[in-house]
Design a protein around this motif. Sequence first.
Motif: not given
Length: 386
Positions: A243-252, A284-298
Amino acid sequence: MQRPENTARPAPDAPAPDPLGRAAHAPHPGTQTRGVHALNPDQQGPADHALSPDVHTPAAHASAGEVLAPYLHARAGDFLRGLRHHQEAGSDSRSAEEAARALRSAARRVSATLYTFRPLLDAAWADQLRGELGWLSATLAAEHSCSARLARLLDALHRLSGTRVPPPRGDTGTLTVGAARAGALLDRQLTLTRTRAHSAALQALGSSRFHAVADAVALLAGEVPLASAASAQAAEVLVPAALDAEERLQRAVAALPLARAAHPYNAEALGQESERQDGPWHQVRLLLRLHRYAREVLDHRPGEPERPERTAAAGVALDRHRDAAEAASAAAAAARTPKIAPATAYALGVLHADQRHEVEAARFTFQRVWQPGAVTTAPAATPAAS
């Protein structure tokens, strides 16, 4: 991969019911449960909930290490297979390119996971390996980027030269006057850059630095250096990190000029102001990638086919934005070549404007994906000459 800027965490909020009906999880001692922006296209403000709609809860009794380690093992295996295929490719350039792509994909996923879930890992080890994987991924990507950029620019020149446009001052005719020379200039410059990138990649793959990275990834395929925090339940520590990764994406995303991007293409919008905004969009592109990969882990579902449609479309738009922005920069750099003919400079100027139009169109597409209710019309297909 570029490391995103660390941001301060918001104040803790009380857990709220998940919008999909799942119960909120009680926080692990020392762990904050945060309110986040839901990945909801119609959402305009923050919403407090346990998980975003596209993030799944890990198994109830699994520890964080029991979820995180298998994912890293699998991605390390992907890396090693890509390396083997690259070595076996030999002079087969297509196979070598596919293997290099697999290597980069695995390296990005491992690097992103080490960043997002760093508190659950040995920090010194994670930082060291992440830095080395970033170096390797960037080195391997350079040659492919040059080839793709040249193909994009030559295709655009071919398309544009078939349309009559206002001629440059003191010249007559159409864009075809300088298009051939502009294409030859771009071919020389970008082919030289690609050759240097190819040499750098070969040198990197034969270096002791690369062999050290490969050895580290081989060890990762069998063992993950976990911190003591990884013994906590996965839902209590993995989900907040995701969710931290998602928050960073949303703020950006919230900091982007989406209101402007919602308008159809406007020639007056192009120029230095638009180019100065490239950096935040790339972030934003990089942060979207971080969010996607974090979701993959879960989710235990690595790979592009499993991405939700909205996230996939947003990623495609941002990739297009990056490619067009870099192509525009290459055209502008070529136009600064000393002693080129006016017609050549004019062709390169039109090409630059065309690619900046593609940048604006990609921003429009991203805004349409992220805030679909705000869109009424589409941008024009062909820019006016400046």
